[in-house]
Design an enzyme around this catalytic site. Structure first.
Site, PDB file in Angstrom:
ATOM      1  N   TYR A  75       0.838  -1.203   0.000  1.00 29.74           N
ATOM      2  CA  TYR A  75       0.000   0.000   0.000  1.00 29.74           C
ATOM      3  C   TYR A  75       0.874   1.254   0.000  1.00 29.74           C
ATOM      4  O   TYR A  75       0.563   2.234  -0.668  1.00 29.74           O
ATOM      5  CB  TYR A  75      -0.933   0.004   1.229  1.00 29.74           C
ATOM      6  N   PHE A 127      -7.481  21.966 -24.107  1.00 27.78           N
ATOM      7  CA  PHE A 127      -7.806  20.550 -24.233  1.00 27.78           C
ATOM      8  C   PHE A 127      -9.041  20.307 -23.361  1.00 27.78           C
ATOM      9  O   PHE A 127      -9.205  20.938 -22.318  1.00 27.78           O
ATOM     10  CB  PHE A 127      -6.645  19.624 -23.836  1.00 27.78           C
ATOM     11  N   THR A 128      -9.883  19.374 -23.794  1.00 31.83           N
ATOM     12  CA  THR A 128     -11.205  19.189 -23.177  1.00 31.83           C
ATOM     13  C   THR A 128     -11.139  19.039 -21.656  1.00 31.83           C
ATOM     14  O   THR A 128     -11.727  19.833 -20.909  1.00 31.83           O
ATOM     15  CB  THR A 128     -11.890  17.960 -23.795  1.00 31.83           C
ATOM     16  N   ASP A 218       1.711  20.584 -20.021  1.00 34.59           N
ATOM     17  CA  ASP A 218       0.982  19.336 -20.291  1.00 34.59           C
ATOM     18  C   ASP A 218       1.902  18.517 -21.186  1.00 34.59           C
ATOM     19  O   ASP A 218       2.007  18.760 -22.392  1.00 34.59           O
ATOM     20  CB  ASP A 218      -0.354  19.635 -20.985  1.00 34.59           C
ATOM     21  N   LYS A 261      -0.178   7.998 -23.318  1.00 35.84           N
ATOM     22  CA  LYS A 261       0.207   8.352 -24.694  1.00 35.84           C
ATOM     23  C   LYS A 261       1.698   8.065 -24.881  1.00 35.84           C
ATOM     24  O   LYS A 261       2.104   6.927 -25.055  1.00 35.84           O
ATOM     25  CB  LYS A 261      -0.116   9.825 -24.965  1.00 35.84           C
ATOM     26  N   ARG A 385     -13.380  16.003 -33.530  1.00 33.82           N
ATOM     27  CA  ARG A 385     -12.690  17.061 -32.796  1.00 33.82           C
ATOM     28  C   ARG A 385     -13.118  18.394 -33.408  1.00 33.82           C
ATOM     29  O   ARG A 385     -12.392  19.065 -34.101  1.00 33.82           O
ATOM     30  CB  ARG A 385     -11.167  16.911 -32.870  1.00 33.82           C
ATOM     31  N   PHE A 452     -18.965  15.036 -25.735  1.00 40.78           N
ATOM     32  CA  PHE A 452     -18.584  14.183 -26.867  1.00 40.78           C
ATOM     33  C   PHE A 452     -18.454  12.716 -26.478  1.00 40.78           C
ATOM     34  O   PHE A 452     -18.615  11.838 -27.309  1.00 40.78           O
ATOM     35  CB  PHE A 452     -17.260  14.668 -27.488  1.00 40.78           C
TER      36      PHE A 452
END
Ligand code: F0G
Length: 462
Positions: A75, A127-128, A218, A261, A385, A452
Site C-alpha cells: 500500500y 484541451f477538453t 501538459d 500516450k 474534434r 462528446f
C-alpha cells in the site's frame, strides 16, 4: 528543415497478435445507429481498425510486460514508485512526482492547488479535460496560441507556439495577479498534434519570470514534440530526443502527464513539480481523490511498466518510426486529394470536415457525421474534434463554434501495420467521393460535461 535519410521502419518485431472480428456493412449500419452516431458508444469488437485515440491503446514491449511481474503491491512505499520517481527526474527533470490514475487526475489536483475563483489560465489552445478542470476550480481558460494554429492549411512549422501579443493583452486586461500560471501543451492535441518550438518556450520562460507567473507543462506528448524540434528547429538536428525532452521539461515549473500516450502504458499518469511547497499541497489532495502519494491510483506493476515505458519513449528510433507512420498515413491521404491539417502532427491525422462536407452547416456537426460515415464504410473508428468536442460556453450556455471542425485518426503506438494504413486511406477516399450522401446530425442526448464522450445523435432529414 533537415531531411531524414533512414526509413521509418519499426525498431521491433511482433511477438503476439490480437485477432479482430470482421463485420459486414449491414452489421456496422445497425451498430452505429445503436451507438447514436457516436463512435465512443460503439463496442470495440465491432471495430476493425481503431483510431479513436492513441490513449492507453499502445502495445507494451516485452520489457514492460516483464516489469509487470516485478510489481510491488505494498500500500505504501512501493519500490516501483521510487523507480518511477527517479525515472521522471532523470528523463523529465522534475524533482517531485505524484502518481495519478491518469492525466485528468493530475489536472484536477493541479487546478485545485493553483487556481482561485476569478483567475485566468492562458494556454496554447484548450484541451477538453484540462479546460474543464480549470473551470471547475473557478478559472477561465484563454487561448493564446498563434493564429496559424486555427488554420488547417497554414504550414507554420510550430503551430503550437504562443502568441505574446495575446498574452500581453491578457495581462493588460486582468493583471498578472489574476494569472496563476500559463499552461502549455507539447504537441498540441486539438491543433492537430502540432509542436511548440524551443525558441518560443525559452521566450515564454523569460516572460513568466518577468511577470512572476508559473509555467505548467501538459507533457502528454513531449517526446513527439521533441522529434519535430529535432527535425525543424535550427541547432537541434544533432541533439537526441532524450536531450531535447529534458531541455523542454527543464524550462517549466510543473507538469501534468497522461502516461497513456507518449509513455506507452495502458493506464497511468502523474503530476510532477519542482517546488516542495506545491508538492506538499498536491500530496494533501492526492490522498482525497486518487490514493496515497506513493501510488495515486496506480498499481505497483503499472508504475513499473510506466518507468520502463518512459525510457523507451525517448529513443530516437522509436519516435522516428512512431511519427513516420503518422506521416505515411498523411502523405497517402494527401496523394488521394483528402484535405488534412498540415503539417501532419505527431500522433494523428486530422481530416478537415468543413472542406469534405461543405454543405453541412457547423450546427449539424459535420465532423461527427463524417466520423460515423467512416465507421460505416470499413469499420475504421475515428473521433470528432470539432463543435461537439468544444462544448458550450460556461457562462452563456451557447455552443462554441471552433474554427477547426476536424475528424481525428489517432494512431496507437506500435499497434497497426502499413497495410492497415492503406485500408484507412482507401476508406477515407471512398467516403469523400460519396460525401453528398452524408447527413448532418442533431443531439438527442447531451451530457452536461464532456458531451462528446456520451452524447447521442440522430440524422437531420434534409
Ligand atoms: N492532456 C492532453 C493533451 C490529452 O490529450 C489528454 C487525453 C489529457 C490531457 C487527459 O489525459 O485521458 O489520461 O485523463 N487525451 C485523450 C485523447 C483522451 O484521446 O486525446 P487522460
Amino acid at each position: 528543415m533537415t531531411m531524414r535519410t533512414k526509413p521509418w521502419a519499426e525498431p521491433y518485431k511482433v511477438k503476439m497478435v490480437e485477432l479482430l472480428k470482421m463485420t459486414t456493412q449491414e452489421e456496422r449500419r445497425s451498430a452505429i445507429r445503436e451507438a447514436g452516431y457516436n463512435t465512443f458508444l460503439l463496442k470495440s469488437e465491432d471495430v476493425y481498425i481503431d483510431l479513436l485515440t492513441d490513449s492507453g491503446t499502445g502495445a507494451m514491449s516485452d520489457r514492460q510486460w516483464a516489469g509487470l511481474m516485478m510489481g510491488d503491491e505494498a500500500y505504501a512505499g512501493s519500490r516501483n514508485f521510487y523507480h518511477l520517481r527517479d525515472t521522471v527526474e532523470a528523463y523529465y527533470s522534475y524533482k517531485f512526482t505524484v502518481p495519478t490514475h491518469q492525466g485528468r487526475g493530475a489536472e484536477n489536483i493541479l487546478s485545485q492547488c493553483l487556481i482561485s475563483e476569478g483567475d485566468y489560465v492562458p494556454g496554447n489552445m484548450y484541451f477538453t479535460t484540462t479546460r474543464l478542470h480549470q473551470e471547475l476550480a473557478g478559472g477561465t481558460f484563454v487561448d493564446v496560441i498563434v493564429d496559424d494554429a486555427h488554420d488547417p492549411a497554414s504550414t507554420h512549422p510550430f503551430k503550437g507556439d504562443v502568441d505574446f501579443d495575446k498574452l500581453n493583452a491578457l495581462v493588460e486586461e486582468v493583471g498578472a495577479e489574476k494569472i496563476p500560471y500559463v499552461c502549455i501543451a507539447t504537441c498540441v492535441n486539438m491543433a492537430g498534434g502540432q509542436p511548440i518550438s524551443l525558441k518560443n518556450l525559452k521566450e515564454l520562460r523569460r516572460w513568466c519570470d518577468t511577470h512572476g507567473i508559473l509555467l505548467v507543462h501538459d507533457m502528454t506528448r513531449v517526446a513527439e514534440n521533441a522529434y519535430f524540434i529535432q527535425q525543424r528547429e535550427d541547432g537541434y538536428a544533432e541533439r537526441t530526443i532524450q536531450e531535447i525532452v529534458h531541455e523542454i521539461c527543464a524550462l517549466t515549473d510543473a507538469a501534468t502527464m497522461s502516461a497513456k500516450k507518449d509513455a506507452i502504458v495502458n493506464i497511468g499518469g502523474f503530476l510532477a513539480v519542482n517546488d516542495e511547497e506545491l508538492y506538499e499541497r498536491a500530496c494533501n489532495l492526492v490522498v482525497v481523490y486518487e490514493g496515497l502519494h506513493t501510488y495515486g491510483g496506480m498499481a505497483g506493476r503499472d508504475m513499473e511498466a510506466l518507468a520502463i515505458g518512459i525510457t523507451e519513449s525517448v529513443q530516437d528510433d522509436h519516435i522516428q518510426a512512431r511519427v513516420g507512420q503518422v506521416e505515411y498515413l498523411g502523405r497517402n491521404l494527401q496523394d488521394r486529394g483528402v484535405p488534412i491539417v498540415v503539417p501532419t502532427g505527431g500522433h494523428a491525422i486530422f481530416l478537415d470536415a468543413r472542406a469534405i462536407l461543405p454543405d453541412i452547416p457547423q450546427e449539424q456537426f459535420p465532423a461527427q457525421a463524417l466520423t460515423a460515415a467512416l465507421y460505416l464504410d470499413t469499420g475504421v473508428r475515428a473521433m470528432e474534434r470539432g463543435a461537439v468536442s468544444a462544448g458550450r460556453d460556461k457562462d452563456s450556455g451557447e455552443n462554441y463554434m471552433p474554427k477547426l471542425e476536424l475528424v481525428r485518426l489517432a494512431l496507437p503506438r506500435r499497434v497497426y501495420t502499413q497495410a492497415h494504413m492503406d485500408v484507412v486511406v482507401d476508406s477515407v477516399a471512398r467516403v469523400m467521393t460519396e460525401a453528398d450522401r452524408i447527413k448532418g446530425l442533431r443531439f438527442v442526448f447531451e451530457p452536461e460535461y464532456l458531451r462528446f464522450f456520451r452524447g447521442r445523435f440522430e440524422e437531420v432529414e434534409s
